[in-house]
Structure formats: structure tokens, C-alpha cells
Write an enzyme that holds these catalytic residues in place. Structure first.
Site, PDB file in Angstrom:
ATOM      1  CG  ASP A 180      -2.056  -0.823   0.957  1.00 24.80           C
ATOM      2  OD1 ASP A 180      -2.158  -1.653   0.268  1.00 24.80           O
ATOM      3  OD2 ASP A 180      -2.766  -1.082   2.201  1.00 24.80           O
ATOM      4  CG  ASP A 228     -12.381  -2.533  -0.170  1.00 27.71           C
ATOM      5  OD1 ASP A 228     -12.125  -3.872  -0.343  1.00 27.71           O
ATOM      6  OD2 ASP A 228     -11.820  -1.825  -0.751  1.00 27.71           O
TER       7      ASP A 228
END
Length: 240
Positions: free
Chosen positions: A8, A130
Site C-alpha cells: 500500500d 470492501d
């Protein structure tokens, strides 16, 4: 089952968040290319690369990181974060991604997303789902939609999507184990190829989601915190 480490990115650096909260940012590596090389040297073949700046800014920000990792490794990269337009998708592919994950845009603009699935095919486009307490979240997990996770997945399954990455945000970065109950429900109610994401904290967790029938598992903080070592990962991939 594919073993997929995650990188990330915020401001070009390798970071992790807890439950998607940007204020919990912890920098683990200054150079994500070096991290990707370490993964590759351990036998890893797949990489989940997320542009967190892009997710929040609503356009790709860390394109250069993608380019450099693609140039310096032979990892199969799926890229997400800030994908809003066809130009963004083309930029990701041109920069070295083999697959692109459609997250927020799949909620905000289903017509566009379906068009992209049909244009590039279900092998190139992954659906990012998500959720928090079953509701889909968007914009770097800063906003919540009203759509239930199962309804969302079934709607896209009907439109030809085959691969989904599902992150239970409540589990993400917490090292408390994956959302087994949710993943079982998804596998029972859809025919999608599911990649589990969030909460993986041990080799045992990887076996647990594999037993469920998940086609992939994304590992983030567990690797960076040493809960799963690269030596363990190399052995697991070798056995597989």
C-alpha cells in the site's frame, strides 16, 4: 490458492493502515521496489498494489511506483486505488499492471464499470468489494454506501465479473484473523473466484481461507510485522 502480498502506497512509501484509517498510517519501507524484490526472491509471483493517495484523491497518484515495480520485477501485479476513468485503466496497464481492481467506481458508476468489464474482460478486471458491517465502503473507505455486500456481488456476477477481492474493513490491519463467516457466505451464495483480504495473521489463517475455497489470499501487515516470515511464505509456496 494464490498467495498475494500487498504493498500500500502513500507518498511513494510502503505503509499500512488499521481499519482503513489514514491517521493510523505506519511507514514500513521507504522504497516499495525493494520490498517487491524481497517478495519475488521468496518465490512470490503475485502482488496487490494499492495507491492509497489515489483512492483518497480519486485519481492515480503513485503511477511511478507501479512503473518501477513492473520494470524491476516479473511479479503479476493487480493495481487499485484512484481508478475512475478508462484513461486511468489504460495508464495502469501501460505502467505494467496485469490486472486492475475497480473499487469505488463500481459503486458510483456501475454502467461505466460494466462497460470496462466487457471491454477488457473478466481476466483483466477485478471487482473490489470492501465492506464494513456488510455495507460497501468507497473513496479509500472514507464513505459508506447503502449496498449490502452479497447484493453488490450478485449484481456484478450477472454482468460477467468473475474475480473479486473482498476486504472486511473491521479486520484489516488488526491481525485478528480473516472474516471466515463472511467469506463462507460469499462462496455459498455466488460462484465468484474470491480473494480474501484483511486480518490474515498467520500461516494457519491462510490454510483456513484455502479450506473455505478462496482462490487467493492477500497478506499485508502480518508480513511487515513478522507474524508471517518470508521464509515461512517461501516454504508454503514451495509446497503448493
Amino acid at each position: 490458492m494464490k498467495i498475494i502480498p500487498a504493498i500500500d502506497i502513500i507518498e511513494g512509501k510502503c505503509v499500512r493502515l488499521s481499519k482503513g484509517d489514514y491517521s493510523t498510517k505506519k511507514i514500513y519501507r521507504e522504497n516499495p521496489v525493494d520490498t517487491a524484490k524481497e517478495f519475488e526472491n521468496a518465490g512470490v509471483r503475485f502482488l496487490h498494489l494499492v495507491d492509497l493517495d489515489g483512492a483518497r484523491s480519486k485519481h492515480i497518484v503513485n503511477q511511478k511506483v507501479l512503473e518501477n515495480i513492473a520494470k524491476e520485477t516479473s511479479l503479476h501485479i493487480d493495481f487499485g486505488g484512484g481508478i475512475k476513468t478508462q484513461k486511468d485503466i489504460e495508464t495502469a496497464f501501460d505502467s505494467g499492471a496485469q490486472q486492475v481492481t475497480l473499487g469505488s467506481i463500481a459503486v458510483q458508476s456501475p454502467e461505466f464499470s460494466i462497460e470496462m468489464i466487457r471491454k477488457y474482460g473478466s481476466e483483466k478486471i477485478i471487482l473490489g468489494a470492501d465492506c464494513y458491517q456488510r455495507k460497501i465502503k468507497i473513496s479509500g473507505w472514507q464513505e459508506e454506501s447503502r449496498e449490502d455486500i452479497i447484493d453488490f456481488l450478485l449484481r456484478y456476477q450477472e454482468q460477467g465479473i468473475r474475480q473479486v477481492i473482498c476486504t472486511d474493513i473491521a479486520k484489516d490491519g488488526m491481525l485478528e484473523g480473516p472474516s471466515v463467516k463472511l467469506y463462507k457466505e460469499i462462496l455459498d451464495k455466488t460462484s465468484l473466484h474470491l480473494t480474501a483480504s484483511g486480518g490474515i495473521s498467520s500461516i494457519a489463517d491462510l490454510y483456513a481461507v484455502k479450506e473455505l475455497g478462496c482462490k487467493g489470499a492477500i497478506i499485508g501487515k502480518a508480513l511487515y510485522e513478522g507474524k508471517i516470515t518470508l521464509t515461512e511464505l517461501q516454504k508454503l509456496i514451495g509446497n503448493a
